[in-house]
Design a protein around this motif. Structure first.
Motif, PDB file in Angstrom:
ATOM      1  N   ASN A 184      -4.750 -10.445   7.699  1.00  0.00           N
ATOM      2  CA  ASN A 184      -5.250 -10.523   9.191  1.00  0.00           C
ATOM      3  C   ASN A 184      -5.637  -9.056   9.804  1.00  0.00           C
ATOM      4  O   ASN A 184      -5.726  -9.100  10.923  1.00  0.00           O
ATOM      5  CB  ASN A 184      -4.400 -11.136  10.138  1.00  0.00           C
ATOM      6  N   VAL A 185      -5.673  -8.240   8.954  1.00  0.00           N
ATOM      7  CA  VAL A 185      -5.845  -6.900   9.370  1.00  0.00           C
ATOM      8  C   VAL A 185      -7.102  -6.550   8.792  1.00  0.00           C
ATOM      9  O   VAL A 185      -7.209  -6.512   7.522  1.00  0.00           O
ATOM     10  CB  VAL A 185      -4.826  -5.744   9.103  1.00  0.00           C
ATOM     11  N   ARG A 186      -8.347  -6.091   9.276  1.00  0.00           N
ATOM     12  CA  ARG A 186      -9.286  -5.505   8.653  1.00  0.00           C
ATOM     13  C   ARG A 186      -9.455  -3.909   9.231  1.00  0.00           C
ATOM     14  O   ARG A 186      -9.416  -3.572  10.332  1.00  0.00           O
ATOM     15  CB  ARG A 186     -10.600  -6.185   9.252  1.00  0.00           C
ATOM     16  N   LEU A 187      -9.880  -3.134   8.165  1.00  0.00           N
ATOM     17  CA  LEU A 187      -9.856  -1.557   8.615  1.00  0.00           C
ATOM     18  C   LEU A 187     -11.137  -1.415   9.594  1.00  0.00           C
ATOM     19  O   LEU A 187     -12.250  -1.847   9.258  1.00  0.00           O
ATOM     20  CB  LEU A 187     -10.065  -0.999   7.251  1.00  0.00           C
ATOM     21  N   ASN A 188     -11.097  -0.629  10.630  1.00  0.00           N
ATOM     22  CA  ASN A 188     -11.903  -0.504  11.775  1.00  0.00           C
ATOM     23  C   ASN A 188     -11.892   1.141  11.978  1.00  0.00           C
ATOM     24  O   ASN A 188     -12.879   1.341  12.791  1.00  0.00           O
ATOM     25  CB  ASN A 188     -11.655  -1.151  12.824  1.00  0.00           C
ATOM     26  N   GLY A 189     -11.218   1.780  11.117  1.00  0.00           N
ATOM     27  CA  GLY A 189     -11.384   3.259  11.317  1.00  0.00           C
ATOM     28  C   GLY A 189     -10.127   3.714  12.262  1.00  0.00           C
ATOM     29  O   GLY A 189     -10.060   5.000  12.104  1.00  0.00           O
ATOM     30  N   LYS A 190      -9.576   2.843  12.964  1.00  0.00           N
ATOM     31  CA  LYS A 190      -8.449   3.375  13.660  1.00  0.00           C
ATOM     32  C   LYS A 190      -7.029   2.732  13.396  1.00  0.00           C
ATOM     33  O   LYS A 190      -6.086   3.215  13.984  1.00  0.00           O
ATOM     34  CB  LYS A 190      -8.721   3.058  15.180  1.00  0.00           C
ATOM     35  N   ASN A 191      -7.085   1.961  12.209  1.00  0.00           N
ATOM     36  CA  ASN A 191      -5.948   1.023  11.959  1.00  0.00           C
ATOM     37  C   ASN A 191      -5.513   1.180  10.460  1.00  0.00           C
ATOM     38  O   ASN A 191      -4.913   0.364   9.596  1.00  0.00           O
ATOM     39  CB  ASN A 191      -5.800  -0.327  12.274  1.00  0.00           C
ATOM     40  N   TYR A 192      -5.896   2.579   9.926  1.00  0.00           N
ATOM     41  CA  TYR A 192      -5.759   2.827   8.556  1.00  0.00           C
ATOM     42  C   TYR A 192      -4.400   2.555   8.022  1.00  0.00           C
ATOM     43  O   TYR A 192      -4.183   1.901   7.013  1.00  0.00           O
ATOM     44  CB  TYR A 192      -6.212   4.252   8.141  1.00  0.00           C
ATOM     45  N   CYS A 193      -3.233   3.000   8.552  1.00  0.00           N
ATOM     46  CA  CYS A 193      -1.958   2.763   8.047  1.00  0.00           C
ATOM     47  C   CYS A 193      -1.484   1.288   7.900  1.00  0.00           C
ATOM     48  O   CYS A 193      -1.020   1.057   6.986  1.00  0.00           O
ATOM     49  CB  CYS A 193      -0.958   3.669   8.827  1.00  0.00           C
ATOM     50  N   LEU A 194      -1.943   0.623   9.025  1.00  0.00           N
ATOM     51  CA  LEU A 194      -1.513  -0.798   8.861  1.00  0.00           C
ATOM     52  C   LEU A 194      -2.206  -1.466   7.838  1.00  0.00           C
ATOM     53  O   LEU A 194      -1.726  -2.092   7.217  1.00  0.00           O
ATOM     54  CB  LEU A 194      -1.619  -1.457  10.418  1.00  0.00           C
ATOM     55  N   TRP A 195      -3.522  -1.298   7.837  1.00  0.00           N
ATOM     56  CA  TRP A 195      -4.441  -1.813   6.842  1.00  0.00           C
ATOM     57  C   TRP A 195      -4.035  -1.303   5.252  1.00  0.00           C
ATOM     58  O   TRP A 195      -3.506  -2.329   4.476  1.00  0.00           O
ATOM     59  CB  TRP A 195      -5.872  -1.391   7.060  1.00  0.00           C
ATOM     60  N   SER A 196      -3.688  -0.051   5.194  1.00  0.00           N
ATOM     61  CA  SER A 196      -3.344   0.251   3.766  1.00  0.00           C
ATOM     62  C   SER A 196      -1.938  -0.314   3.402  1.00  0.00           C
ATOM     63  O   SER A 196      -1.767  -0.679   2.202  1.00  0.00           O
ATOM     64  CB  SER A 196      -3.585   1.787   3.807  1.00  0.00           C
ATOM     65  N   PHE A 197      -1.080  -0.292   4.529  1.00  0.00           N
ATOM     66  CA  PHE A 197       0.307  -1.098   4.091  1.00  0.00           C
ATOM     67  C   PHE A 197      -0.021  -2.533   3.656  1.00  0.00           C
ATOM     68  O   PHE A 197       0.587  -2.888   2.628  1.00  0.00           O
ATOM     69  CB  PHE A 197       1.196  -1.018   5.402  1.00  0.00           C
ATOM     70  N   GLN A 198      -0.763  -3.077   4.158  1.00  0.00           N
ATOM     71  CA  GLN A 198      -0.823  -4.822   3.869  1.00  0.00           C
ATOM     72  C   GLN A 198      -1.695  -4.598   2.480  1.00  0.00           C
ATOM     73  O   GLN A 198      -1.435  -5.660   1.789  1.00  0.00           O
ATOM     74  CB  GLN A 198      -1.606  -5.507   4.939  1.00  0.00           C
ATOM     75  N   MET A 199      -2.798  -3.730   2.492  1.00  0.00           N
ATOM     76  CA  MET A 199      -3.378  -3.899   0.993  1.00  0.00           C
ATOM     77  C   MET A 199      -2.448  -3.671   0.020  1.00  0.00           C
ATOM     78  O   MET A 199      -2.697  -4.025  -1.377  1.00  0.00           O
ATOM     79  CB  MET A 199      -4.833  -2.931   1.135  1.00  0.00           C
ATOM     80  N   ARG A 200      -1.814  -2.492   0.205  1.00  0.00           N
ATOM     81  CA  ARG A 200      -0.912  -1.865  -0.868  1.00  0.00           C
ATOM     82  C   ARG A 200      -0.015  -3.344  -1.364  1.00  0.00           C
ATOM     83  O   ARG A 200       0.110  -3.447  -2.623  1.00  0.00           O
ATOM     84  CB  ARG A 200      -0.139  -0.598  -0.585  1.00  0.00           C
ATOM     85  N   ARG A 201       0.765  -3.811  -0.393  1.00  0.00           N
ATOM     86  CA  ARG A 201       1.630  -4.992  -0.764  1.00  0.00           C
ATOM     87  C   ARG A 201       0.970  -6.154  -1.377  1.00  0.00           C
ATOM     88  O   ARG A 201       1.370  -6.834  -2.349  1.00  0.00           O
ATOM     89  CB  ARG A 201       2.077  -5.521   0.581  1.00  0.00           C
ATOM     90  N   PHE A 202      -0.504  -6.258  -1.054  1.00  0.00           N
ATOM     91  CA  PHE A 202      -1.185  -7.435  -1.625  1.00  0.00           C
ATOM     92  C   PHE A 202      -1.435  -7.094  -3.146  1.00  0.00           C
ATOM     93  O   PHE A 202      -1.197  -7.977  -3.824  1.00  0.00           O
ATOM     94  CB  PHE A 202      -2.511  -7.400  -0.866  1.00  0.00           C
ATOM     95  N   LEU A 203      -1.730  -5.705  -3.441  1.00  0.00           N
ATOM     96  CA  LEU A 203      -2.160  -5.545  -4.912  1.00  0.00           C
ATOM     97  C   LEU A 203      -0.777  -5.373  -5.516  1.00  0.00           C
ATOM     98  O   LEU A 203      -0.611  -5.711  -6.786  1.00  0.00           O
ATOM     99  CB  LEU A 203      -2.803  -4.187  -4.683  1.00  0.00           C
ATOM    100  N   MET A 204       0.497  -4.762  -4.891  1.00  0.00           N
ATOM    101  CA  MET A 204       1.510  -4.834  -5.682  1.00  0.00           C
ATOM    102  C   MET A 204       2.148  -6.172  -5.960  1.00  0.00           C
ATOM    103  O   MET A 204       2.588  -6.254  -7.130  1.00  0.00           O
ATOM    104  CB  MET A 204       2.659  -3.997  -4.649  1.00  0.00           C
ATOM    105  N   GLY A 205       1.830  -7.155  -5.041  1.00  0.00           N
ATOM    106  CA  GLY A 205       2.206  -8.478  -5.399  1.00  0.00           C
ATOM    107  C   GLY A 205       1.482  -9.089  -6.495  1.00  0.00           C
ATOM    108  O   GLY A 205       1.910 -10.179  -7.081  1.00  0.00           O
ATOM    109  N   ARG A 206       0.371  -8.418  -6.924  1.00  0.00           N
ATOM    110  CA  ARG A 206      -0.620  -9.115  -7.992  1.00  0.00           C
ATOM    111  C   ARG A 206      -0.487  -8.259  -9.213  1.00  0.00           C
ATOM    112  O   ARG A 206      -1.148  -8.299 -10.204  1.00  0.00           O
ATOM    113  CB  ARG A 206      -1.651  -9.155  -7.643  1.00  0.00           C
ATOM    114  N   LYS A 207       0.532  -7.150  -8.927  1.00  0.00           N
ATOM    115  CA  LYS A 207       0.719  -6.258 -10.159  1.00  0.00           C
ATOM    116  C   LYS A 207      -0.703  -5.428 -10.515  1.00  0.00           C
ATOM    117  O   LYS A 207      -1.026  -5.060 -11.761  1.00  0.00           O
ATOM    118  CB  LYS A 207       1.085  -6.678 -11.521  1.00  0.00           C
ATOM    119  N   LEU A 208      -1.447  -4.906  -9.574  1.00  0.00           N
ATOM    120  CA  LEU A 208      -2.750  -4.244  -9.555  1.00  0.00           C
ATOM    121  C   LEU A 208      -2.538  -2.981  -8.999  1.00  0.00           C
ATOM    122  O   LEU A 208      -3.755  -2.267  -8.852  1.00  0.00           O
ATOM    123  CB  LEU A 208      -3.659  -5.200  -8.952  1.00  0.00           C
TER     124      LEU A 208
END
Length: 205
Positions: free
Chosen positions: A5-29
Motif C-alpha cells: 500500500n505504499v507507492r514511492l512518490n519522492g517524499k516517502n522513500y524510507c517507508l517505501w524502501s522498508f516495505q520493498m526490502r521486506r517484500f524481497l527478503m520474504g522471497r529470498k531475493l
C-alpha cells in the motif's frame, strides 16, 4: 500491480524502501539488490539470473509514481536501480526524520491516559523506524529500546514517578510492553483510589 500500500512518490522513500526490502527478503531475493547474488559469468546461469533480476525491476517500477519511473530507462539491473533511488530520494527524508525526533521529544502524557500517550509516542517512533535504510543490529536495537523506555517513563505524569523509579531499578530494564502493562494496572488503581477518596484527590490539586 501494486505489491503493497505504499507507492514511492519522492517524499516517502524510507517507508517505501522498508516495505520493498521486506517484500524481497520474504522471497529470498534481497541478494540481487545488495550484490550478494551477482550476475553469473557462465551463459546458462546468466540467463536465469536475468529473468529473476528483470522480474524484480518490474516490481520496483510498478511500485513508484510514473514521473519517477520515467528515469529508469538506462538502469541495467536492479542493484543499479536501487542505488539510484537511494541516492536521489533518501536525503529528502532527513528533514522529516528531524521533525519526528523533535516531535517525539516533546510528546508527554499530560492529560492523556497512559494508553493514549503510549499510542501517540509509538506511532512517531514506528515511523522513525521505517525510515532506517538498513535494519539495526542487535546491539543498536537493545540500546535504542532502552533509550525509548527511558523516554516513555520521563513523559509520564508525576503520580507515576514511584512506579517509574521501580522500573528503572530493574536489571536489565524490562521491555516497554511489560512496563505498559504494569503502568496500566497502576493507573487503574489510582483512579479507583481517587473515586473512593475524593477529598484526597482535592488535596493533591
Amino acid at each position: 500491480m501494486l505489491l503493497f500500500n505504499v507507492r514511492l512518490n519522492g517524499k516517502n522513500y524510507c517507508l517505501w524502501s522498508f516495505q520493498m526490502r521486506r517484500f524481497l527478503m520474504g522471497r529470498k531475493l534481497w541478494g540481487y539488490i545488495d550484490g550478494y547474488v551477482p550476475q553469473p559469468k557462465n551463459e546458462n546461469g546468466r540467463s536465469d539470473w536475468l529473468v529473476i533480476d528483470s522480474s524484480i525491476m518490474i516490481w520496483i517500477m510498478n511500485s513508484v509514481a510514473p514521473k519517477i519511473g520515467h528515469n529508469f530507462t538506462y538502469k541495467s539491473n536492479t542493484k543499479a536501480l536501487w542505488d539510484y533511488l537511494r541516492k536521489i530520494y533518501s536525503q529528502a527524508n532527513t528533514a522529516r526524520l528531524y521533525t519526528l525526533e523533535h516531535k517525539s521529544m516533546k510528546t508527554q502524557q499530560r492529560d492523556s491516559s497512559i494508553q493514549d500517550y503510549f499510542n501517540t509516542l509509538s506511532y512517531i517512533l514506528n515511523e522513525m523506524d521505517s525510515m532506517e535504510i538498513e535494519p539495526p543490529n542487535e546491539v543498536v536495537t537493545k540500546a535504542r529500546n532502552r533509550s525509548r523506555l527511558f523516554h516513555f517513563l520521563m513523559g509520564l505524569r508525576s503520580e507515576f514517578e514511584s512506579m517509574s523509579a521501580s522500573i528503572l531499578h530493574r536489571t536489565p530494564p524490562p521491555p516497554l510492553d511489560d512496563c505498559l502493562s504494569n503502568l496500566l494496572v497502576e493507573e487503574t488503581r489510582l483512579s479507583c483510589f481517587e473515586v473512593s477518596n475524593p477529598h484526597h484527590k482535592m488535596s493533591l490539586m
